[in-house]
Design an enzyme around this catalytic site. Structure first.
Site, PDB file in Angstrom:
ATOM      1  N   CYS A 136      85.172 -11.909 -48.829  1.00 35.45           N
ATOM      2  CA  CYS A 136      86.136 -10.797 -48.934  1.00 35.45           C
ATOM      3  C   CYS A 136      87.467 -11.114 -48.253  1.00 35.45           C
ATOM      4  O   CYS A 136      88.434 -10.392 -48.435  1.00 35.45           O
ATOM      5  CB  CYS A 136      85.551  -9.530 -48.335  1.00 35.45           C
ATOM      6  SG  CYS A 136      84.047  -9.009 -49.152  1.00 35.45           S
ATOM      7  N   HIS A 146      91.230  -4.526 -46.525  1.00 40.18           N
ATOM      8  CA  HIS A 146      90.071  -4.770 -47.393  1.00 40.18           C
ATOM      9  C   HIS A 146      89.252  -3.492 -47.460  1.00 40.18           C
ATOM     10  O   HIS A 146      89.046  -2.815 -46.444  1.00 40.18           O
ATOM     11  CB  HIS A 146      89.244  -5.926 -46.818  1.00 40.18           C
ATOM     12  CG  HIS A 146      87.941  -6.127 -47.521  1.00 40.18           C
ATOM     13  ND1 HIS A 146      87.838  -6.112 -48.892  1.00 40.18           N
ATOM     14  CD2 HIS A 146      86.680  -6.340 -47.051  1.00 40.18           C
ATOM     15  CE1 HIS A 146      86.581  -6.302 -49.232  1.00 40.18           C
ATOM     16  NE2 HIS A 146      85.851  -6.437 -48.134  1.00 40.18           N
ATOM     17  N   ASN A 191      83.504  -2.019 -52.926  1.00 46.36           N
ATOM     18  CA  ASN A 191      83.977  -3.265 -52.333  1.00 46.36           C
ATOM     19  C   ASN A 191      84.071  -4.319 -53.443  1.00 46.36           C
ATOM     20  O   ASN A 191      83.051  -4.792 -53.930  1.00 46.36           O
ATOM     21  CB  ASN A 191      82.993  -3.688 -51.230  1.00 46.36           C
ATOM     22  CG  ASN A 191      83.387  -4.992 -50.551  1.00 46.36           C
ATOM     23  OD1 ASN A 191      84.265  -5.711 -51.022  1.00 46.36           O
ATOM     24  ND2 ASN A 191      82.723  -5.310 -49.452  1.00 46.36           N
TER      25      ASN A 191
END
Ligand code: ACO
Length: 341
Positions: free
Chosen positions: A122, A262, A292
């Site tokens: 990520c 994020h 996500n």
């Protein structure tokens, strides 16, 4: 903290784009599928209401190409003007080769320039953006297409409620080029701690444990996550990386106009927002719509925030990412300064 850099040319973002699959899976859909969960649990613990899921046959490159084209259009550049392609992904179309960046280079009709993938889960977009800034800074490249794209839904066990509800698929892209002095990526901070790799890991399907019938039974090709441990690690690392980056350019959190973090968990974003003393309208949040999306989450959020006018010429932007590895990173960007012609 990395050393101070000698920047020869300022590198900034001159175009943004995004692409998401059409298929929406809501929290209620998981309940209907028989998963022992609820909209209440998922919403309260994560902030997620729904996510986009790539249909069978759709790969990461399909989304990366669409996002890349959108960023080129937004920048007003043709594919022929791109001289480097960097794709942040941990879910490439093919496990070994070709890289997703090569697929993007071909399918967008970009010249036979360098193209490579960056793997930092990520945190991939922050790593890729920082990498691109070095290539612009040294004059190696003029216009770089940087894409964050992932399809983690293909690597989660859809019967594991602790993981499958978290992830969605998507791609976001930016064009990085030389901008006027004082603009662009002012400072970056990259970090990794491999000793914490076990908290988010896919144990099967790699060179250590190649695909086998046994692996399909023990499900080790799926994402394993120790959510609680990961949460703690993220909380302990997110503010230090932001402070390190700010310190490099003698700024403080008071100077930040806007944050694009994020999108892994709303509670993590809220924690960072409060610690930095930012108001709610200074942070872009779209986790409720997409979950996500790993390395795609920051560039998707950036594309949306820019199109909504939340980030403007001269805005001081903070971008912070964290994820598997364990990796974490941040960038401070002075928005704008696009050179004409
Ligand atoms: N529905 C209902 N109950 C659930 C679900 C679910 N979907 N998932 C877990 N539970 C249960 C657990 O079994 C547990 O039950 P128990 O108390 O009876 O044992 C209880 O809920 C609490 O589970 P926890 O895992 O302790 O829940 P937590 O509050 O820690 O939230 C979460 C879990 C949302 C995953 C959180 O830990 C988190 O966000 N972690 C960080 C994730 C992250 O930052 N990822 C970023 C990197 S991702 C990347 O790089 C690819």
């Amino acid at each position: 903290m990395q050393n101070k850099q000698t920047i020869l040319k300022s590198a900034g973002i001159i175009g943004v784009g995004k692409a998401l699959p059409d298929k929406i899976v809501t929290n209620e859909d998981f309940v209907k599928l028989g998963l022992d969960t609820s909209d209440k649990w998922i919403t309260e613990r994560t902030g997620i209401k729904e996510r986009r899921i790539a249909e069978p046959g759709m790969g990461t490159a399909d989304l990366a190409v669409k996002a890349g084209q959108a960023a080129l259009d937004n920048a007003g550049l043709t594919p022929q003007e791109i001289d480097l392609v960097i794709v942040a992904t941990t879910t490439p179309d093919y496990p070994l080769f070709p890289s997703t960046a090569c697929l993007v280079q071909d399918r967008l009709g970009i010249k036979k320039v360098g193209a490579f993938d960056v793997s930092a889960a990520c945190t991939g977009f922050n790593y890729a953006l920082t990498t691109a800034a070095q290539f612009i800074g040294t004059g190696f490249a003029k216009n770089i297409l940087v894409i964050g794209a992932d399809c983690l839904s293909k690597y989660v066990d859809w019967t594991d409620r602790s993981v499958c509800i978290l992830f969605g698929d998507g791609a976001g892209a930016v064009v990085v080029s030389e901008v006027s002095e004082g603009y662009g990526i002012l400072a970056s901070d990259l970090n990794a701690n491999g000793a914490e790799g076990d908290i988010l890991i896919t144990k099967g399907g790699g060179s250590k444990k190649p695909f086998s019938a046994e692996m399909l039974k023990d499900k080790s090709h799926f994402v394993f996550m120790n959510g609680k441990a990961l949460y703690k690690v993220v909380i302990n690392s997110i503010i230090p990386t932001i402070e390190n980056t700010l310190k490099k350019v003698n700024l403080t959190s008071k100077d930040i106009d806007y944050m694009v973090p994020h999108q892994a968990n709303l509670r993590i974003i809220e924690y960072a927002r409060k610690k930095l003393g930012l108001k709610k309208d200074q942070v872009y949040i779209n986790i409720q719509k997409y979950g996500n999306t790993s390395s795609a989450s920051i560039p998707i959020a950036l594309a949306e925030a820019v199109s909504l006018g939340k980030i403007k010429e001269d805005s001081l932007l903070l971008s912070v990412g964290f994820g598997g590895g364990f990796t974490w990173a941040s960038n401070i960007i002075r928005w704008g300064g696009i050179k004409k012609g």
